[in-house]
Design a protein around this motif. Structure first.
Motif, PDB file in Angstrom:
ATOM      1  N   ILE A 162       0.916  -1.217   0.129  1.00 16.90           N
ATOM      2  CA  ILE A 162       0.086   0.104   0.053  1.00 16.90           C
ATOM      3  C   ILE A 162       0.899   1.278  -0.053  1.00 16.90           C
ATOM      4  O   ILE A 162       0.586   2.168  -0.677  1.00 16.90           O
ATOM      5  N   LYS A 163       1.904   1.168   0.802  1.00 18.58           N
ATOM      6  CA  LYS A 163       2.888   2.336   0.908  1.00 18.58           C
ATOM      7  C   LYS A 163       3.432   2.557  -0.420  1.00 18.58           C
ATOM      8  O   LYS A 163       3.677   3.778  -1.036  1.00 18.58           O
ATOM      9  N   ILE A 164       3.824   1.402  -1.190  1.00 21.71           N
ATOM     10  CA  ILE A 164       4.498   1.442  -2.562  1.00 21.71           C
ATOM     11  C   ILE A 164       3.444   2.246  -3.410  1.00 21.71           C
ATOM     12  O   ILE A 164       3.769   3.026  -4.397  1.00 21.71           O
TER      13      ILE A 164
ATOM     14  N   ILE B 145      10.584   3.952  -2.669  1.00 19.59           N
ATOM     15  CA  ILE B 145      10.018   2.555  -3.369  1.00 19.59           C
ATOM     16  C   ILE B 145      11.147   1.633  -3.405  1.00 19.59           C
ATOM     17  O   ILE B 145      10.625   0.569  -3.062  1.00 19.59           O
ATOM     18  N   HIS B 146      12.396   2.062  -3.824  1.00 16.93           N
ATOM     19  CA  HIS B 146      13.361   1.009  -3.953  1.00 16.93           C
ATOM     20  C   HIS B 146      13.655   0.245  -2.683  1.00 16.93           C
ATOM     21  O   HIS B 146      13.649  -1.036  -2.500  1.00 16.93           O
ATOM     22  N   ALA B 147      13.579   1.112  -1.546  1.00 24.43           N
ATOM     23  CA  ALA B 147      14.002   0.462  -0.278  1.00 24.43           C
ATOM     24  C   ALA B 147      12.754  -0.261   0.160  1.00 24.43           C
ATOM     25  O   ALA B 147      12.900  -1.264   0.800  1.00 24.43           O
ATOM     26  N   LEU B 148      11.506  -0.045  -0.063  1.00 23.85           N
ATOM     27  CA  LEU B 148      10.445  -0.679   0.056  1.00 23.85           C
ATOM     28  C   LEU B 148      10.621  -2.268  -0.612  1.00 23.85           C
ATOM     29  O   LEU B 148      10.187  -3.310   0.189  1.00 23.85           O
ATOM     30  N   LYS B 149      10.667  -2.160  -1.883  1.00 27.08           N
ATOM     31  CA  LYS B 149      10.685  -3.366  -2.694  1.00 27.08           C
ATOM     32  C   LYS B 149      11.566  -4.318  -1.938  1.00 27.08           C
ATOM     33  O   LYS B 149      11.469  -5.640  -1.878  1.00 27.08           O
ATOM     34  N   ARG B 150      12.993  -3.584  -1.817  1.00 24.40           N
ATOM     35  CA  ARG B 150      14.057  -4.464  -1.232  1.00 24.40           C
ATOM     36  C   ARG B 150      13.568  -5.146   0.214  1.00 24.40           C
ATOM     37  O   ARG B 150      14.039  -6.358   0.566  1.00 24.40           O
ATOM     38  N   THR B 151      12.886  -4.496   0.914  1.00 22.60           N
ATOM     39  CA  THR B 151      12.541  -4.842   2.229  1.00 22.60           C
ATOM     40  C   THR B 151      11.623  -6.173   1.953  1.00 22.60           C
ATOM     41  O   THR B 151      11.881  -7.153   2.844  1.00 22.60           O
ATOM     42  N   ILE B 152      10.729  -6.167   0.919  1.00 19.55           N
ATOM     43  CA  ILE B 152       9.880  -7.432   0.601  1.00 19.55           C
ATOM     44  C   ILE B 152      10.816  -8.427   0.369  1.00 19.55           C
ATOM     45  O   ILE B 152      10.592  -9.683   0.739  1.00 19.55           O
ATOM     46  N   ARG B 153      11.818  -8.146  -0.508  1.00 23.29           N
ATOM     47  CA  ARG B 153      12.522  -9.140  -1.183  1.00 23.29           C
ATOM     48  C   ARG B 153      13.373  -9.746  -0.115  1.00 23.29           C
ATOM     49  O   ARG B 153      13.725 -11.016  -0.165  1.00 23.29           O
ATOM     50  N   ARG B 154      13.894  -9.051   0.816  1.00 33.29           N
ATOM     51  CA  ARG B 154      14.806  -9.485   1.939  1.00 33.29           C
ATOM     52  C   ARG B 154      14.151 -10.543   2.715  1.00 33.29           C
ATOM     53  O   ARG B 154      14.570 -11.628   3.400  1.00 33.29           O
ATOM     54  N   ALA B 155      12.751 -10.342   3.038  1.00 35.03           N
ATOM     55  CA  ALA B 155      11.925 -11.193   3.849  1.00 35.03           C
ATOM     56  C   ALA B 155      11.332 -12.464   3.239  1.00 35.03           C
ATOM     57  O   ALA B 155      10.817 -13.225   3.733  1.00 35.03           O
ATOM     58  N   THR B 156      11.579 -12.350   1.713  1.00 40.30           N
ATOM     59  CA  THR B 156      11.065 -13.455   1.146  1.00 40.30           C
ATOM     60  C   THR B 156      11.841 -15.005   1.550  1.00 40.30           C
ATOM     61  O   THR B 156      13.250 -14.820   1.583  1.00 40.30           O
TER      62      THR B 156
END
Length: 107
Positions: free
Chosen positions: A67-69, A95-106
């Motif tokens: 939602i933030k993205i 935006i980039h930092a939030l996407k990386r947060t999701i990828r790191r938690a995968t």
């Protein structure tokens, strides 16, 4: 013996053909002539295994981050519509930092 997609993917063509030779399913007919990609697809069909690995996001609220993205993308589009682009790099970094947060938690 139950196999997973990851186990089958790591096997050699000879090992996959050995598994397929005992099966009578239509998807593995002619297994001796198949290459690894076709054989893997046929075995997954015959064994009812999904062809892709599932990744799960652990430890974060993925929906809230998405939602933030989306809101940041709207803000980015508004900035691009105007000639003022001072804030653009900051929004893009967020935006980039939030996407990386999701990828790191995968996992």
């Amino acid at each position: 013996m139950a196999h997973t997609y990851h186990e089958l993917k790591e096997m050699t063509v000879a090992q996959l053909r050995e598994i397929a030779k005992d099966m009578t399913h239509e998807a593995v007919k002619g297994a001796t002539q198949m290459n690894k990609d076709h054989l893997l697809k046929g075995l997954c069909t015959a064994l009812n295994i999904e062809m892709h690995e599932h990744h799960e996001v652990v430890g974060i609220d993925k929906a809230a981050i998405k939602i933030k993205i989306r809101t940041l993308r709207k803000k980015r589009d508004e900035i691009l519509a105007t000639k003022e682009r001072k804030e653009l790099s900051g929004v893009l970094r967020q935006i980039h930092a939030l996407k990386r947060t999701i990828r790191r938690a995968t996992v």
